[in-house]
Enzyme design. Sequence first.
Site, short mmCIF file in Angstrom:
data_model
loop_
_atom_site.label_atom_id
_atom_site.label_comp_id
_atom_site.label_asym_id
_atom_site.label_seq_id
_atom_site.Cartn_x
_atom_site.Cartn_y
_atom_site.Cartn_z
N ARG A 60 -0.89 7.60 4.59
CA ARG A 60 -2.17 7.65 5.66
C ARG A 60 -1.80 7.31 7.14
O ARG A 60 -0.96 6.80 7.33
CB ARG A 60 -3.38 6.84 5.27
CG ARG A 60 -4.26 7.18 3.90
CD ARG A 60 -5.19 6.24 3.52
NE ARG A 60 -4.94 4.86 3.55
CZ ARG A 60 -4.78 3.86 4.11
NH1 ARG A 60 -5.24 4.19 5.30
NH2 ARG A 60 -4.46 2.73 3.81
N LYS A 200 -9.82 10.09 1.05
CA LYS A 200 -10.16 8.87 1.99
C LYS A 200 -11.29 9.40 3.18
O LYS A 200 -12.05 8.36 3.47
CB LYS A 200 -9.08 8.28 2.67
CG LYS A 200 -8.28 7.56 1.44
CD LYS A 200 -8.87 6.55 0.74
CE LYS A 200 -8.08 5.64 -0.14
NZ LYS A 200 -8.95 4.89 -1.09
N HIS A 219 -14.21 -0.11 -2.34
CA HIS A 219 -12.94 0.30 -2.45
C HIS A 219 -12.26 -0.40 -4.06
O HIS A 219 -11.72 -1.72 -3.59
CB HIS A 219 -12.06 0.04 -1.29
CG HIS A 219 -10.80 0.51 -1.46
ND1 HIS A 219 -9.48 -0.06 -0.92
CD2 HIS A 219 -10.23 1.74 -2.31
CE1 HIS A 219 -8.35 0.53 -0.97
NE2 HIS A 219 -8.73 1.61 -1.90
N SER A 239 -4.24 -0.49 -1.69
CA SER A 239 -3.44 0.26 -2.60
C SER A 239 -1.89 -0.70 -2.67
O SER A 239 -1.95 -1.36 -1.99
CB SER A 239 -2.82 1.44 -1.71
OG SER A 239 -4.00 2.35 -1.30
N LYS A 243 -5.05 -1.96 -8.70
CA LYS A 243 -6.45 -1.61 -9.17
C LYS A 243 -6.31 -0.53 -10.35
O LYS A 243 -7.06 -0.61 -11.28
CB LYS A 243 -7.19 -0.92 -7.80
CG LYS A 243 -7.57 -1.56 -6.65
CD LYS A 243 -8.66 -1.12 -5.79
CE LYS A 243 -8.31 0.24 -5.48
NZ LYS A 243 -7.08 0.49 -4.69
N THR A 244 -5.63 0.49 -10.07
CA THR A 244 -5.32 1.49 -11.14
C THR A 244 -4.81 0.97 -12.40
O THR A 244 -5.10 1.32 -13.28
CB THR A 244 -4.40 2.79 -10.58
OG1 THR A 244 -5.05 3.44 -9.24
CG2 THR A 244 -4.47 3.91 -11.56
N ASP A 258 -10.46 3.94 -8.12
CA ASP A 258 -10.34 3.65 -6.51
C ASP A 258 -11.63 3.46 -5.96
O ASP A 258 -11.54 2.39 -5.15
CB ASP A 258 -9.51 4.64 -6.16
CG ASP A 258 -9.07 4.23 -4.85
OD1 ASP A 258 -8.94 3.16 -4.64
OD2 ASP A 258 -8.99 5.20 -3.79
N ARG A 324 3.21 9.03 -5.57
CA ARG A 324 1.82 9.19 -6.17
C ARG A 324 1.76 10.27 -7.08
O ARG A 324 2.46 11.37 -6.74
CB ARG A 324 0.99 9.28 -5.24
CG ARG A 324 0.45 7.79 -4.37
CD ARG A 324 -0.71 8.05 -3.44
NE ARG A 324 -0.55 6.55 -2.90
CZ ARG A 324 -1.56 5.62 -3.31
NH1 ARG A 324 -2.20 5.78 -4.35
NH2 ARG A 324 -1.53 4.54 -2.70
#
Length: 532
Positions: A60, A200, A219, A239, A243-244, A258, A324
Site C-alpha cells: 500500500r 482497503k 480491522h 498485516s 490475523k488470517t 480482515d 499474497r
Amino acid sequence: MTQGRVNPQGKLEDQGIAGLGQVWYNLTEAALVNAAVARKEGQLGLGGAFLVSTGAHTGRSPKDKHIVRTASVEDQIWWGNNAAQSPEAFDRLYADMLTHLQGREVFVQDLYAGADPAHRLDVRVVTELAWHALFIRHLLRRPERSEIDSFLPDWTVINCPSFTADPARHGCRSGTVITFNFDRKLILIAGTAYAGENKKAVFTLLNYLLPEKGIMPMHCSANHAPGNPVDTAIFFGLSGTGKTTLSADPSRILIGDDEHGWSDRGTFNFEGGCYAKVINLSAEAEPEIYGTTHRFGTVVENTVFDPETLEIDFADDSLTANTRCAYPLDYISNASPSGLGGHPKNIIMLTCDAFGVLPPIARLTPAQAMYHFLSGFTSKVAGTEQGVTEPQPTFSTCFGAPFMPRRPEVYGKLLQAKIAKHGASCWLVNTGWTGGAYGTGRRMPIKATRALLTAALDGSLAGGSFRRDPNFGFEVPVSVSGVDGALLDPRGTWADPVAYDAQAKKLVGMFADNFGQYADHIDADVRAAAIG
C-alpha cells in the site's frame, strides 16, 4: 469472451462516464481469468491460480491517500492522519482519468460490502485490469443474480494503474493517488497496480460511514465455535501479526480474515474473501491457505515461481516479503456461509513486538483494552508498505490508523461501550519476538500462540493463576498446559535480564509518549491503565 451479466438499468453512461472502449460488466471468474491471460496481465499457475506481479508497488501507499475537503466532512475527518485534497483538484483528476480511459477496455464489478443485509453498502468497482476485477470479485460480496439487473451503486471506485497523477495539477503528493470524495460518492485510485488498495479503499469508506449508525468497524479477523455463533472471537491486528493465520483455526468457523463490523445484532464480515500473506507458507503449517494457492481463480501476487513447473517458492522474497493470495471465502472448508457471528465473547489484540518485551499473552481489564486499542502497538512487517524492508516498531492507533478517516477516540469510545454492554474478555497476544529484540531473539513459536489462544477461547486460561506484569500492569498466566513455561516470562528468556529491563523501560516510555496525544479525549482510568 462473453459479455457477462450486463446491468441495463445502471450502466456507466448513466453515471456520466462515457467514451470508453469495451465495457465488460460482471464477468464471472472464468471469464476474468481468460481475459487476464489473453491480455498478458499474468499467467495461469498450478490448479488454475492466476500468478501476477504488481510492478513497482508491492504494498500500500498510505501517504498517497487523500480526502476531498468539503463542508460536509470538514469537522469529521482526522486531518492529522488524512491528507486533504481540494474539490477543484479532485475534479481535474477525475476528468483527466476519464480522458485517459477514452477508448480503453474496462471491467466493471457490481458488488457489496457487509454480510448483514441491514448494513450493506453497494459498490461498483471499475478497473483497467481484468485481474483487479477478479481480485475485488473475490474480496467483496457478490449480489444474487436476480439483483444484478437493478443494481444501482451507493459508491463507485475507479482504478486506473496506468494513469500517473500530477501533484501540481491534482493536489496530491506523487504520481500515485488514492482519494475519496464523500459528496460525489467517488473513490479514485491511480498510479499503482497493487490490488490491496481496492479493498482497503472500501474499508476506509466503511470506517467513515458506519460509526454514524452506532456500528464499530474493525480491522480484525473473526471466528466462532462450531454450531455456536454466540461464542465469537475477534482478532485485531495489522498485516503480518497473524490475523488470517490464527483465525483460520480448523476447530472453529471462520467468519472472515480482515474486516468486520460490530452492530447491535452482532458481528458481520465486510468481505466475501480472504487476502492472505503467503511468505514462507507451507502445507504443513497452514494447509487450508496453502491449498488455495493451487485452486482455480486464486490470485497469487508477487511470488517467485519456476517458469517450467510453475511451482511457487514461498520462501523467496526477492520481489517483496508482502507476497499474497486472494481467494473467495468458501475456499476455506470451515468458513461461515453467512459471514455472521454473535457479539464477541473474546477480543484478541495481536501485536508483533520487535522489542521482545511483551509476553505471549496477557489478560486486559476494559481500561487496559482501551489503552492498547488506541495505542495499537505493533511492528511494520517487511513489504507491507513501500520502503519497509525489516520490522519497525510503530504505533498504529485502533490497529489500523491508515484506514481511519475519523479521530481514534470515535472508534475507541464505540468499542468501549460495546465491551461494557456485552462483557467481552480482552487479551493482548504477542506474535513478535522472544529471547531478545529483532536480530537477537527469535519469533514467537506459532504452536505456542495457538495453544494459548485455544486456552483463552475455551475458558480454561481464565481459571488459571496469573501474575501482574511490573511494566504494564496487565495479568500474565503463570502456566498453561502444552506451552513452555519459560515463554510466559519474557524477562527470563533474555540472556541478560538487565538488558531486558532497559528495553522494557524504553518501551513503556514509548507507550506513554505516544498516548499523550489522547490525554484530552480519554478518561483518566484509561490513560493510566497500562503503566505498572
